[in-house]
Design a protein around this motif. Structure first.
Motif, PDB file in Angstrom:
ATOM      1  N   ARG A  25       0.156 -18.139  -5.079  1.00 52.55           N
ATOM      2  CA  ARG A  25       0.577 -16.262  -4.879  1.00 52.55           C
ATOM      3  C   ARG A  25      -0.123 -15.956  -6.225  1.00 52.55           C
ATOM      4  O   ARG A  25      -0.082 -16.266  -7.083  1.00 52.55           O
ATOM      5  CB  ARG A  25       2.107 -16.382  -5.030  1.00 52.55           C
ATOM      6  N   GLN A  26      -0.527 -14.774  -5.911  1.00 51.51           N
ATOM      7  CA  GLN A  26      -0.934 -13.791  -7.023  1.00 51.51           C
ATOM      8  C   GLN A  26      -0.216 -12.547  -7.128  1.00 51.51           C
ATOM      9  O   GLN A  26       0.494 -12.283  -5.913  1.00 51.51           O
ATOM     10  CB  GLN A  26      -2.449 -13.395  -7.128  1.00 51.51           C
ATOM     11  N   THR A  27      -0.455 -11.830  -8.110  1.00 53.29           N
ATOM     12  CA  THR A  27       0.236 -10.511  -8.416  1.00 53.29           C
ATOM     13  C   THR A  27      -0.518  -9.634  -7.798  1.00 53.29           C
ATOM     14  O   THR A  27      -1.801  -9.463  -7.570  1.00 53.29           O
ATOM     15  CB  THR A  27       0.706 -10.305  -9.744  1.00 53.29           C
ATOM     16  N   TRP A  28       0.061  -8.230  -7.736  1.00 50.73           N
ATOM     17  CA  TRP A  28      -0.712  -6.982  -7.298  1.00 50.73           C
ATOM     18  C   TRP A  28      -1.554  -6.550  -8.460  1.00 50.73           C
ATOM     19  O   TRP A  28      -2.142  -5.483  -8.201  1.00 50.73           O
ATOM     20  CB  TRP A  28       0.287  -6.102  -6.733  1.00 50.73           C
ATOM     21  N   GLY A  29      -1.398  -7.049  -9.731  1.00 49.58           N
ATOM     22  CA  GLY A  29      -2.073  -6.457 -10.715  1.00 49.58           C
ATOM     23  C   GLY A  29      -1.258  -5.154 -11.355  1.00 49.58           C
ATOM     24  O   GLY A  29      -0.184  -5.287 -11.347  1.00 49.58           O
ATOM     25  N   GLY A  30      -1.928  -4.226 -11.384  1.00 58.29           N
ATOM     26  CA  GLY A  30      -1.291  -2.947 -11.763  1.00 58.29           C
ATOM     27  C   GLY A  30      -1.034  -2.235 -10.770  1.00 58.29           C
ATOM     28  O   GLY A  30      -0.761  -0.917 -10.877  1.00 58.29           O
ATOM     29  N   LEU A  31      -1.414  -2.588  -9.420  1.00 53.21           N
ATOM     30  CA  LEU A  31      -0.962  -1.575  -8.039  1.00 53.21           C
ATOM     31  C   LEU A  31       0.522  -1.804  -7.869  1.00 53.21           C
ATOM     32  O   LEU A  31       1.087  -2.741  -7.832  1.00 53.21           O
ATOM     33  CB  LEU A  31      -2.054  -2.044  -7.308  1.00 53.21           C
ATOM     34  N   ASN A  32       0.923  -0.598  -7.286  1.00 48.42           N
ATOM     35  CA  ASN A  32       2.105  -0.563  -6.690  1.00 48.42           C
ATOM     36  C   ASN A  32       2.049  -0.232  -5.336  1.00 48.42           C
ATOM     37  O   ASN A  32       1.439   0.593  -4.665  1.00 48.42           O
ATOM     38  CB  ASN A  32       2.901   0.966  -6.955  1.00 48.42           C
ATOM     39  N   PRO A  33       2.296  -1.464  -4.663  1.00 47.08           N
ATOM     40  CA  PRO A  33       1.930  -1.322  -2.939  1.00 47.08           C
ATOM     41  C   PRO A  33       2.708  -0.280  -2.280  1.00 47.08           C
ATOM     42  O   PRO A  33       2.235   0.069  -1.186  1.00 47.08           O
ATOM     43  CB  PRO A  33       2.525  -2.747  -2.676  1.00 47.08           C
ATOM     44  N   VAL A  34       3.916   0.227  -2.808  1.00 52.00           N
ATOM     45  CA  VAL A  34       4.448   1.457  -2.006  1.00 52.00           C
ATOM     46  C   VAL A  34       3.604   2.552  -2.073  1.00 52.00           C
ATOM     47  O   VAL A  34       3.739   3.397  -0.972  1.00 52.00           O
ATOM     48  CB  VAL A  34       5.736   1.596  -2.909  1.00 52.00           C
ATOM     49  N   THR A  35       2.746   2.767  -3.037  1.00 54.82           N
ATOM     50  CA  THR A  35       1.828   4.203  -3.085  1.00 54.82           C
ATOM     51  C   THR A  35       0.739   3.844  -2.145  1.00 54.82           C
ATOM     52  O   THR A  35      -0.124   5.062  -2.043  1.00 54.82           O
ATOM     53  CB  THR A  35       1.512   4.531  -4.216  1.00 54.82           C
ATOM     54  N   ARG A  36       0.468   2.936  -1.689  1.00 54.10           N
ATOM     55  CA  ARG A  36      -0.583   2.527  -0.781  1.00 54.10           C
ATOM     56  C   ARG A  36      -0.416   2.738   0.684  1.00 54.10           C
ATOM     57  O   ARG A  36      -0.895   2.311   1.431  1.00 54.10           O
ATOM     58  CB  ARG A  36      -1.018   1.070  -0.752  1.00 54.10           C
ATOM     59  N   THR A  37       0.467   3.737   0.911  1.00 49.07           N
ATOM     60  CA  THR A  37       0.780   3.876   2.484  1.00 49.07           C
ATOM     61  C   THR A  37      -0.195   4.960   2.951  1.00 49.07           C
ATOM     62  O   THR A  37      -0.608   5.875   2.060  1.00 49.07           O
ATOM     63  CB  THR A  37       2.422   4.277   2.565  1.00 49.07           C
ATOM     64  N   VAL A  38      -0.376   5.060   4.350  1.00 51.47           N
ATOM     65  CA  VAL A  38      -1.265   5.917   4.785  1.00 51.47           C
ATOM     66  C   VAL A  38      -0.279   6.685   5.476  1.00 51.47           C
ATOM     67  O   VAL A  38       0.501   6.433   6.201  1.00 51.47           O
ATOM     68  CB  VAL A  38      -2.212   5.182   5.932  1.00 51.47           C
ATOM     69  N   PRO A  39      -0.658   8.152   5.235  1.00 57.33           N
ATOM     70  CA  PRO A  39       0.293   9.099   5.902  1.00 57.33           C
ATOM     71  C   PRO A  39       0.238   9.278   7.557  1.00 57.33           C
ATOM     72  O   PRO A  39      -1.159   9.074   7.806  1.00 57.33           O
ATOM     73  CB  PRO A  39      -0.310  10.509   5.389  1.00 57.33           C
ATOM     74  N   ASN A  40       1.234   9.603   8.141  1.00 60.85           N
ATOM     75  CA  ASN A  40       1.091   9.641   9.664  1.00 60.85           C
ATOM     76  C   ASN A  40       0.486  10.922   9.962  1.00 60.85           C
ATOM     77  O   ASN A  40       0.588  12.090   9.642  1.00 60.85           O
ATOM     78  CB  ASN A  40       2.654   9.494  10.233  1.00 60.85           C
ATOM     79  N   GLY A  41      -0.776  10.585  11.064  1.00 65.05           N
ATOM     80  CA  GLY A  41      -1.425  11.845  11.203  1.00 65.05           C
ATOM     81  C   GLY A  41      -0.889  12.623  12.392  1.00 65.05           C
ATOM     82  O   GLY A  41      -1.222  13.702  12.413  1.00 65.05           O
ATOM     83  N   LYS A  42       0.019  12.143  12.975  1.00 59.98           N
ATOM     84  CA  LYS A  42       0.619  13.013  14.394  1.00 59.98           C
ATOM     85  C   LYS A  42       1.846  13.780  13.666  1.00 59.98           C
ATOM     86  O   LYS A  42       2.195  14.675  14.424  1.00 59.98           O
ATOM     87  CB  LYS A  42       1.433  11.970  15.229  1.00 59.98           C
ATOM     88  N   ALA A  43       2.246  13.426  12.278  1.00 55.26           N
ATOM     89  CA  ALA A  43       3.411  14.161  11.737  1.00 55.26           C
ATOM     90  C   ALA A  43       3.084  15.688  11.294  1.00 55.26           C
ATOM     91  O   ALA A  43       1.930  15.766  10.877  1.00 55.26           O
ATOM     92  CB  ALA A  43       4.102  13.431  10.593  1.00 55.26           C
ATOM     93  N   TYR A  44       3.998  16.600  11.243  1.00 55.76           N
ATOM     94  CA  TYR A  44       3.555  17.866  10.757  1.00 55.76           C
ATOM     95  C   TYR A  44       3.857  17.790   9.597  1.00 55.76           C
ATOM     96  O   TYR A  44       4.659  17.303   8.824  1.00 55.76           O
ATOM     97  CB  TYR A  44       4.578  18.899  11.554  1.00 55.76           C
ATOM     98  N   ASN A  45       2.755  18.434   8.934  1.00 55.43           N
ATOM     99  CA  ASN A  45       2.613  18.653   7.324  1.00 55.43           C
ATOM    100  C   ASN A  45       2.463  20.092   6.906  1.00 55.43           C
ATOM    101  O   ASN A  45       1.442  20.631   7.211  1.00 55.43           O
ATOM    102  CB  ASN A  45       1.400  17.708   6.898  1.00 55.43           C
TER     103      ASN A  45
END
Length: 54
Positions: free
Chosen positions: A23-43
């Protein structure tokens, strides 16, 4: 030279050590911030930006 021992014959501790070495680490990345916003949701922010451009 060490003899090869198949994974199913290894101890639980040895298997855990082997798989953790693969196994390897994510490096300096935070996987939580890599989410894609929901296109159907009201913004609200997007709606306000569109009104400012008029």
């Amino acid at each position: 030279m060490k003899k090869y021992v198949s994974m199913d014959k290894r101890s639980k501790k040895a298997r855990k050590e082997y798989y953790s070495s693969l196994r390897q680490t994510w490096g300096g990345l935070n996987p939580v911030t890599r989410t894609v916003p929901n296109g159907k949701a009201y913004n609200r922010k997007k709606d306000k930006q569109e009104w400012k451009n008029y």
